[in-house]
Design a protein around this motif. Structure first.
Motif, PDB file in Angstrom:
ATOM      1  N   GLU A 250       1.010  -1.552   0.135  1.00 12.44           N
ATOM      2  CA  GLU A 250       0.059  -0.102   0.044  1.00 12.44           C
ATOM      3  C   GLU A 250       0.905   1.750   0.306  1.00 12.44           C
ATOM      4  OE1 GLU A 250      -3.314  -0.469  -0.347  1.00 12.44           O
ATOM      5  OE2 GLU A 250      -3.051  -2.708  -0.714  1.00 12.44           O
ATOM      6  N   HIS A 251       1.842   1.341   0.506  1.00 14.33           N
ATOM      7  CA  HIS A 251       2.603   2.536   0.995  1.00 14.33           C
ATOM      8  C   HIS A 251       3.621   2.699  -0.515  1.00 14.33           C
ATOM      9  CE1 HIS A 251       5.901   4.854   3.129  1.00 14.33           C
ATOM     10  NE2 HIS A 251       6.396   4.343   2.205  1.00 14.33           N
ATOM     11  N   VAL A 252       3.756   1.433  -0.936  1.00 12.05           N
ATOM     12  CA  VAL A 252       4.993   1.695  -2.625  1.00 12.05           C
ATOM     13  C   VAL A 252       3.309   2.353  -3.024  1.00 12.05           C
ATOM     14  CG1 VAL A 252       5.723   0.188  -4.471  1.00 12.05           C
ATOM     15  CG2 VAL A 252       6.550   0.010  -1.738  1.00 12.05           C
ATOM     16  N   LYS A 253       2.111   1.596  -3.287  1.00 18.90           N
ATOM     17  CA  LYS A 253       1.562   2.394  -4.120  1.00 18.90           C
ATOM     18  C   LYS A 253       1.129   3.423  -4.252  1.00 18.90           C
ATOM     19  CE  LYS A 253      -0.865  -2.399  -6.019  1.00 18.90           C
ATOM     20  NZ  LYS A 253      -2.193  -3.525  -5.077  1.00 18.90           N
ATOM     21  N   LYS A 254       1.009   4.221  -3.027  1.00 16.44           N
ATOM     22  CA  LYS A 254       0.415   5.619  -2.844  1.00 16.44           C
ATOM     23  C   LYS A 254       1.344   6.745  -3.610  1.00 16.44           C
ATOM     24  CE  LYS A 254      -1.466   4.682   1.288  1.00 16.44           C
ATOM     25  NZ  LYS A 254      -1.263   4.753   2.922  1.00 16.44           N
ATOM     26  N   ARG A 255       2.538   5.955  -3.543  1.00 17.49           N
ATOM     27  CA  ARG A 255       3.944   6.891  -3.504  1.00 17.49           C
ATOM     28  C   ARG A 255       4.062   6.821  -5.823  1.00 17.49           C
ATOM     29  NH1 ARG A 255       3.526   5.931   0.508  1.00 17.49           N
ATOM     30  NH2 ARG A 255       3.712   8.017   2.257  1.00 17.49           N
ATOM     31  N   VAL A 256       4.468   5.056  -5.794  1.00 23.43           N
ATOM     32  CA  VAL A 256       4.668   4.904  -8.026  1.00 23.43           C
ATOM     33  C   VAL A 256       3.314   3.497  -8.082  1.00 23.43           C
ATOM     34  CG1 VAL A 256       6.925   3.954  -9.246  1.00 23.43           C
ATOM     35  CG2 VAL A 256       7.263   5.432  -6.630  1.00 23.43           C
ATOM     36  N   ASP A 257       3.222   4.278  -9.270  1.00 21.15           N
ATOM     37  CA  ASP A 257       1.997   3.188  -9.989  1.00 21.15           C
ATOM     38  C   ASP A 257       3.367   2.038 -10.576  1.00 21.15           C
ATOM     39  OD1 ASP A 257      -0.208   4.167  -9.845  1.00 21.15           O
ATOM     40  OD2 ASP A 257       1.162   5.149 -12.162  1.00 21.15           O
ATOM     41  N   MET A 258       2.782   0.890 -10.046  1.00 19.13           N
ATOM     42  CA  MET A 258       3.925  -0.363 -10.172  1.00 19.13           C
ATOM     43  C   MET A 258       2.542  -1.307 -11.225  1.00 19.13           C
ATOM     44  SD  MET A 258       7.161  -0.743  -7.973  1.00 19.13           S
ATOM     45  CE  MET A 258       8.337   0.547  -7.421  1.00 19.13           C
ATOM     46  N   THR A 259       3.778  -2.601 -11.700  1.00 22.22           N
ATOM     47  CA  THR A 259       2.566  -3.596 -11.911  1.00 22.22           C
ATOM     48  C   THR A 259       3.376  -4.466 -10.865  1.00 22.22           C
ATOM     49  OG1 THR A 259       4.647  -4.949 -12.946  1.00 22.22           O
ATOM     50  CG2 THR A 259       3.120  -2.933 -14.202  1.00 22.22           C
ATOM     51  N   ASP A 260       2.311  -5.587 -10.797  1.00 25.44           N
ATOM     52  CA  ASP A 260       1.812  -6.163  -9.604  1.00 25.44           C
ATOM     53  C   ASP A 260       3.340  -7.073 -10.004  1.00 25.44           C
ATOM     54  OD1 ASP A 260      -0.615  -6.197  -9.211  1.00 25.44           O
ATOM     55  OD2 ASP A 260      -1.128  -7.988  -9.929  1.00 25.44           O
ATOM     56  N   ASP A 261       3.769  -7.489 -10.966  1.00 26.96           N
ATOM     57  CA  ASP A 261       5.123  -7.961 -11.100  1.00 26.96           C
ATOM     58  C   ASP A 261       6.077  -7.459 -10.047  1.00 26.96           C
ATOM     59  OD1 ASP A 261       3.948 -10.558 -12.907  1.00 26.96           O
ATOM     60  OD2 ASP A 261       4.918  -9.899 -14.940  1.00 26.96           O
ATOM     61  N   GLU A 262       6.613  -6.033 -10.398  1.00 26.54           N
ATOM     62  CA  GLU A 262       7.466  -5.344 -10.184  1.00 26.54           C
ATOM     63  C   GLU A 262       7.447  -5.503  -9.329  1.00 26.54           C
ATOM     64  OE1 GLU A 262       7.119  -2.042 -14.133  1.00 26.54           O
ATOM     65  OE2 GLU A 262       5.935  -1.653 -12.872  1.00 26.54           O
ATOM     66  N   LEU A 263       5.836  -5.610  -8.246  1.00 23.49           N
ATOM     67  CA  LEU A 263       5.686  -4.778  -6.883  1.00 23.49           C
ATOM     68  C   LEU A 263       6.693  -6.403  -5.851  1.00 23.49           C
ATOM     69  CD1 LEU A 263       2.689  -3.686  -6.247  1.00 23.49           C
ATOM     70  CD2 LEU A 263       3.944  -3.114  -5.122  1.00 23.49           C
ATOM     71  N   ALA A 264       6.108  -7.953  -7.119  1.00 27.00           N
ATOM     72  CA  ALA A 264       6.552  -8.851  -6.412  1.00 27.00           C
ATOM     73  C   ALA A 264       8.082  -8.993  -6.161  1.00 27.00           C
ATOM     74  CB  ALA A 264       6.143  -9.938  -7.460  1.00 27.00           C
ATOM     75  N   GLU A 265       8.991  -8.142  -7.124  1.00 28.55           N
ATOM     76  CA  GLU A 265      10.190  -8.520  -7.353  1.00 28.55           C
ATOM     77  C   GLU A 265      10.948  -7.625  -6.581  1.00 28.55           C
ATOM     78  OE1 GLU A 265      13.747  -7.294 -10.428  1.00 28.55           O
ATOM     79  OE2 GLU A 265      11.971  -7.246 -11.489  1.00 28.55           O
TER      80      GLU A 265
END
Length: 197
Positions: free
Chosen positions: A10-25
């Motif tokens: 949630e913290h990351v999503k509020k700041r940068v758009d990332m795909t699910d794969d990028e988030l997993a990485e």
């Protein structure tokens, strides 16, 4: 496993758009660590190996001057980051103590892993840059408030901006963060209570 990472997602999503794969990485570079109350995660003269994201609990970073007085530099509660940043960024010996105020859970990333992430994709670099910018702006506001506000104004300001932190940290630690003695902070608090009643 994923649920423990949810706050960071949630913290990351509020700041940068990332795909699910990028988030997993991104998440694959972090490890979970449980820290006991009063346990130190950073001590002077040892290099700060991790940047810590707080999932649960509270931390205090402080230095001790030549008179043996403690000066609180930073607090961190849930959804905040903490480290000795000078030590972490430059991989030099730390000057601060970072101690858990409660039993806590953190997600840790090493300096080396962070460098790899930043080199791997633009989104990761953007995320860490945004964090660094926010941190620099916060430090500047803090320096200005220390130079221009009275002790009471600093306390009032802190209560308004960080009510949750004020409730969670011991009074001696808050007093040292605001640059005053515990007795003086008690006096300010009592005056506030009297004025309200």
């Amino acid at each position: 496993m994923m649920s423990e990472f949810q706050p960071l997602i949630e913290h990351v999503k509020k700041r940068v758009d990332m795909t699910d794969d990028e988030l997993a990485e991104l998440l694959s570079y972090f490890s979970i660590k449980k820290i006991k109350k009063k346990q130190y995660i950073i001590q002077p003269d040892f290099v700060a190996k991790h940047r810590n994201y707080v999932i649960e609990g509270a931390f205090r970073a402080y230095v001790i001057d030549e008179k043996g007085e403690e000066h609180t530099i930073q607090f961190a509660i849930e959804d905040w980051w903490i480290s000795d940043y000078n030590s972490f960024i430059y991989q030099q010996p730390a000057t601060m103590f970072v101690v858990a105020l409660d039993d806590s859970v953190v997600l840790q990333i090493t300096h080396e892993q962070e460098q790899k992430l930043k080199a791997a994709a633009h989104q990761f670099e953007t995320f860490f840059r945004i964090m660094a910018e926010r941190s620099a702006a916060f430090q500047q506001r803090r320096i200005i408030s220390n130079l221009t506000q009275s002790a009471e104004e600093r306390y009032t300001d802190f209560l308004e901006k960080y009510p949750l932190v004020a409730q969670r940290v011991p009074q001696y630690a808050l007093a040292s963060y605001l640059g005053m003695t515990t007795e003086f902070l008690s006096k300010i608090r009592n005056n506030k209570v009297r004025r309200k009643s």
